[in-house]
Design an enzyme around this catalytic site. Structure first.
Site, PDB file in Angstrom:
ATOM      1  N   HIS A  77       0.836  -1.199   0.000  1.00  0.00           N
ATOM      2  CA  HIS A  77       0.000   0.000   0.000  1.00  0.00           C
ATOM      3  C   HIS A  77       0.873   1.252   0.000  1.00  0.00           C
ATOM      4  O   HIS A  77       2.063   1.194   0.307  1.00  0.00           O
ATOM      5  CB  HIS A  77      -0.906   0.032   1.238  1.00  0.00           C
ATOM      6  N   ASP A  92       0.801   5.083   1.841  1.00  0.00           N
ATOM      7  CA  ASP A  92       0.147   5.782   2.942  1.00  0.00           C
ATOM      8  C   ASP A  92      -0.626   6.984   2.428  1.00  0.00           C
ATOM      9  O   ASP A  92      -0.148   7.725   1.572  1.00  0.00           O
ATOM     10  CB  ASP A  92       1.178   6.248   3.971  1.00  0.00           C
ATOM     11  N   HIS A 136       4.856   0.219  -0.286  1.00  0.00           N
ATOM     12  CA  HIS A 136       5.646  -0.590   0.648  1.00  0.00           C
ATOM     13  C   HIS A 136       4.778  -1.650   1.313  1.00  0.00           C
ATOM     14  O   HIS A 136       3.552  -1.641   1.191  1.00  0.00           O
ATOM     15  CB  HIS A 136       6.308   0.295   1.704  1.00  0.00           C
ATOM     16  N   ARG A 165       8.265  -9.035  15.444  1.00  0.00           N
ATOM     17  CA  ARG A 165       8.823  -7.787  14.926  1.00  0.00           C
ATOM     18  C   ARG A 165       8.018  -6.617  15.491  1.00  0.00           C
ATOM     19  O   ARG A 165       6.815  -6.721  15.697  1.00  0.00           O
ATOM     20  CB  ARG A 165       8.739  -7.763  13.401  1.00  0.00           C
TER      21      ARG A 165
END
Length: 418
Positions: free
Chosen positions: A281, A283, A337, A347
């Site tokens: 996507h 932002d 990204h 993570r």
């Protein structure tokens, strides 16, 4: 049989059917039904009254749920076309901001040149000597870990908490409160800060939702956001220089803006090749400032392939968002990204989204348009309209801005009756 892409909207909120059953609703409520694919609404709304309400179970989607899975549930499976692996690391110069803060004009021009090259191609660069204290970043991770290791019942206290200052705090497990398929393998804690928030309001937000023991957490994130805003305004100055416009244009534009802060926790995944921590996507916001931990997982689409952004403890990753693309008349690319997950280690990441004030008109500087000698790439719009679109009618992907412009110019009931 209820289709798994059925969406019910109640009072402006979208409620997907996920492991859902139908139960009697309040007879005075009005609901809106949509069909939705993994990205956006497919059909026009259909009003229904006095009928049914989704008894969805998004509260069950937490780290304990995810960690107890031996296989990836079907709601978390992503299309194979999106799951292509990245094998190459993104190798680009780091932007050292130390001499920018000292006022070294030669160094500032060099930094602007590096940033310009990145923004014209893929919209992502990393900065070091950025002025945000490493101890503050470590403290932010400490509180992130503390929160995500709470029992789910405690984390749920943060769902849509609000203070009088209009700052909001919300917890989400896999965004299952909004979507029913292509779910991300993660939990999030998000807080939205409006223009010039007072420290007391941020602290009160955490204390009122999570308890008095979380006062220090509120103080830490208030300081973290202050450091991020100072950095964002510095980067805005360099971006203006890189575009050849008044160097204070974007800095002044965002001076009174708000922000969105998000803490991400990605538990270990039994089959990481089948899902994402965050799907591909761009932002919708203007600028994204990210710190990722040593596990890594951020990948960006550059030179027609997915590339790995290696984590650096001393660096912050900065992505151009769709709103800033509009503010440059389409010159600078918003960064496509995604985040992959790990089979062995959790993570974590800290993400700060830079936003204009909600009533600000998103419009490129006139001198930039004149230099391009090209028509305007996008019509004027306000950040509040774009935010409303992405929060209620569209799931961010690679085409969010384009889809928003179509929505904005349409005569659909969704636009006019919102």
């Amino acid at each position: 049989m209820i289709p798994n892409n059925l969406i019910i909207a109640c009072n402006g909120s979208l409620l997907p059917i996920f492991n859902a059953t139908l139960s009697p609703s309040c007879p005075t409520s009005t609901y809106t039904v949509f069909l939705m694919d993994s990205t956006h609404l497919l059909s026009s709304p259909l009003e229904i009254q006095d009928q049914t309400l989704v008894d969805h179970h998004s509260s069950s989607i937490g780290s304990s749920f995810l960690q107890n899975q031996t296989n990836v549930p079907k709601e978390f499976l992503w299309p194979k076309v999106d799951l292509v692996n990245a094998h190459q690391e993104l190798l680009e110069p780091l932007v050292d901001l130390e001499r920018f803060f000292r006022g070294d004009e030669l160094a500032i021009q060099q930094a602007a040149k590096v940033i310009r090259a990145a923004c014209l191609t893929h919209g992502c660069f990393q900065v070091i000597n950025h002025g945000v204290d490493s101890h503050l970043i470590n403290a932010a991770y400490y509180h992130l870990n503390r929160f995500f290791h709470l029992p789910l019942s405690h984390k749920l206290r943060a769902r849509r908490a609000t203070t009088a200052g209009l700052n909001t705090l919300s917890y989400s497990g896999a965004h299952s409160d909004r979507f029913s398929s292509n779910l991300p393998w993660k939990e999030t804690l998000t807080f939205r800060l409006h223009e010039n928030p007072k420290e007391s309001s941020v602290v009160d937000l955490f204390k009122s939702s999570l308890g008095d023991d979380f006062e220090e957490m509120g103080i830490t994130y208030q300081k973290y956001c202050e450091g991020m805003k100072s950095l964002a305004l510095a980067v805005m100055e360099i971006l203006a220089i890189s575009l050849g416009v008044d160097r204070l244009h974007y800095k002044n534009y965002f001076q009174d803006g708000g922000s969105i802060m998000r803490c991400n926790y990605y538990p270990p995944c039994p089959e990481p090749g089948l899902t994402f921590g965050t799907g591909p996507h761009c932002d919708a916001t203007s600028l994204t400032i990210l710190h990722q931990d040593e596990v890594g997982g951020l990948e960006i689409f550059a030179n027609n392939k997915w590339q790995i952004v290696r984590p650096r403890q001393d660096a912050l990753v900065i992505n151009i968002g769709e709103t800033f693309t509009a503010l440059t008349n389409g010159r600078y690319k918003s960064c496509l990204h995604r985040a992959v997950v790990n089979s062995e280690r959790a993570r974590k990441s800290l993400v700060y989204f830079v936003c204009p004030r909600e009533d600000k008109v998103v419009r490129p500087p006139e001198d930039l348009v004149q230099v391009d000698q090209l028509p305007r790439a996008y019509p004027d719009f306000t950040w509040s309209d774009f935010l409303h679109f992405t929060q209620n009618y569209y799931r961010a992907d690679a085409h969010t801005l384009h889809s928003f412009i179509k929505w904005l110019s349409s005569s659909s009931p969704i636009h006019h009756n919102r």
